[in-house]
Design an enzyme around this catalytic site. Sequence first.
Site, mmCIF file in Angstrom:
data_model
loop_
_atom_site.group_PDB
_atom_site.id
_atom_site.type_symbol
_atom_site.label_atom_id
_atom_site.label_comp_id
_atom_site.label_asym_id
_atom_site.label_seq_id
_atom_site.Cartn_x
_atom_site.Cartn_y
_atom_site.Cartn_z
ATOM 1 N N ASP A 43 -13.517 -11.516 -37.473
ATOM 2 C CA ASP A 43 -12.763 -12.524 -38.210
ATOM 3 C C ASP A 43 -11.263 -12.225 -38.149
ATOM 4 O O ASP A 43 -10.449 -13.110 -37.892
ATOM 5 C CB ASP A 43 -13.266 -12.542 -39.663
ATOM 6 C CG ASP A 43 -12.426 -13.421 -40.556
ATOM 7 O OD1 ASP A 43 -12.563 -14.652 -40.461
ATOM 8 O OD2 ASP A 43 -11.621 -12.887 -41.339
ATOM 9 N N GLU A 115 -18.240 -14.468 -34.888
ATOM 10 C CA GLU A 115 -17.209 -13.506 -35.291
ATOM 11 C C GLU A 115 -17.662 -12.080 -34.978
ATOM 12 O O GLU A 115 -16.889 -11.270 -34.453
ATOM 13 C CB GLU A 115 -16.924 -13.641 -36.796
ATOM 14 C CG GLU A 115 -16.151 -14.905 -37.146
ATOM 15 C CD GLU A 115 -15.950 -15.097 -38.640
ATOM 16 O OE1 GLU A 115 -15.070 -15.894 -39.012
ATOM 17 O OE2 GLU A 115 -16.663 -14.455 -39.435
#
Lengths: 224, 224
Positions: A43, A115
């Site tokens: 992320d 992610e």
Amino acid sequence: MNTVQRLAQALGHRFNHQELLIQALTHRSVGAANNERLEFLGDALIGFVIAEALWKRFPKADEGTLSRMRASLVKRESLARLARDLKLGEALRLGAGELRTGGHARDSILADGLEAVLGAVYFDAGFEQARTVVLTLFAARLEQTDAERAGKDPKTRLQECLQSYKRPLPDYLVLSIDGDQHDQTFTVSCQLQDADVTTRATGTSRRRAEQAAAALMLEHIQYG
Amino acid sequence: MNTVQRLAQALGHRFNHQELLIQALTHRSVGAANNERLEFLGDALIGFVIAEALWKRFPKADEGTLSRMRASLVKRESLARLARDLKLGEALRLGAGELRTGGHARDSILADGLEAVLGAVYFDAGFEQARTVVLTLFAARLEQTDAERAGKDPKTRLQECLQSYKRPLPDYLVLSIDGDQHDQTFTVSCQLQDADVTTRATGTSRRRAEQAAAALMLEHIQYG
């Protein structure tokens, strides 16, 4: 080739540590060695790489505009779409409960998985390689952001999008013209030459109908 | 050496493009060529570098813990403290209004300025150098996060902190013991050997008072 290998190939990254990719694809419903920590890393990586890409592409955009563009590119729905393009869901490892309730197709699980996979690429091969993988993955969306800001029309954007993948240009065909001479409705199709995909749209002029059909095709190509 | 050069030296980065640093220090109250875009870049850079540092330091921490630790490290107040350590405020360029109302000392302006300066380091010299500068800047805070999680007491943390800077250990001195034998209050000082800084604290035992004085000294060293 199994689903995990296909995913690595679609990402354009050959993992030195295959077990990292496996962990990145392991949802917490499976157990303790899951992808949540890699998701945290991924992320942050995506946030930075996309920030830098927008920063370079849009030298006149202010901070607020850059923040909004980034938020749109990295939001859950956007990441889930990219994950679907990669068929990431097929490679995920889910616990029995998630499997039963269709976790493979859920936006949140797909986005988190993507992610984590990108976090794994970073840990596996370092920043420059991870940056390349992220930018390649987001290339079409970044191009679209470019074109939208430049005010380009959908036909031009579709043409540029196909060219960027070295694909042939689409065929536009007038399927019908209905109504009186001063109140006509044009129905037009847009068809890819290298895939069995056709979109259709109507408009009060041939040009408008073609633009609408091109916009639908762009949606299809970019979001599946 | 002027304030801008001193700042670059404190950061440990020699800018190839000095004008980038100047822009990073220029608040929007000055005009159009200000630091807001670099701040956007720097914010994302810090977020990623700190995420990675925590990820590596705390291999057992879950995602939620990592997120909380990061939020604490990169929040406005934390960045402003680091900016003060660097005397960044003295190098800022502010418009007349902000100058008059003490903008140099404001947390938000200092934090934004630090983000912009780190964004400028990245643009000036690339990821590896920017990562090194960020990690050096946050080293003491990261060490503290380490020690707090390890449950180390303040005296041990102070000792390790000073050793990490190759500074001499502090002197502890009992200043007074008050009260009855079963209800005593110890007042203790903690004094640095290489700087004119003393903290004082009281406690129901000599040990407790020393720990409290060490905690105050740590606060002083880390947050100024």
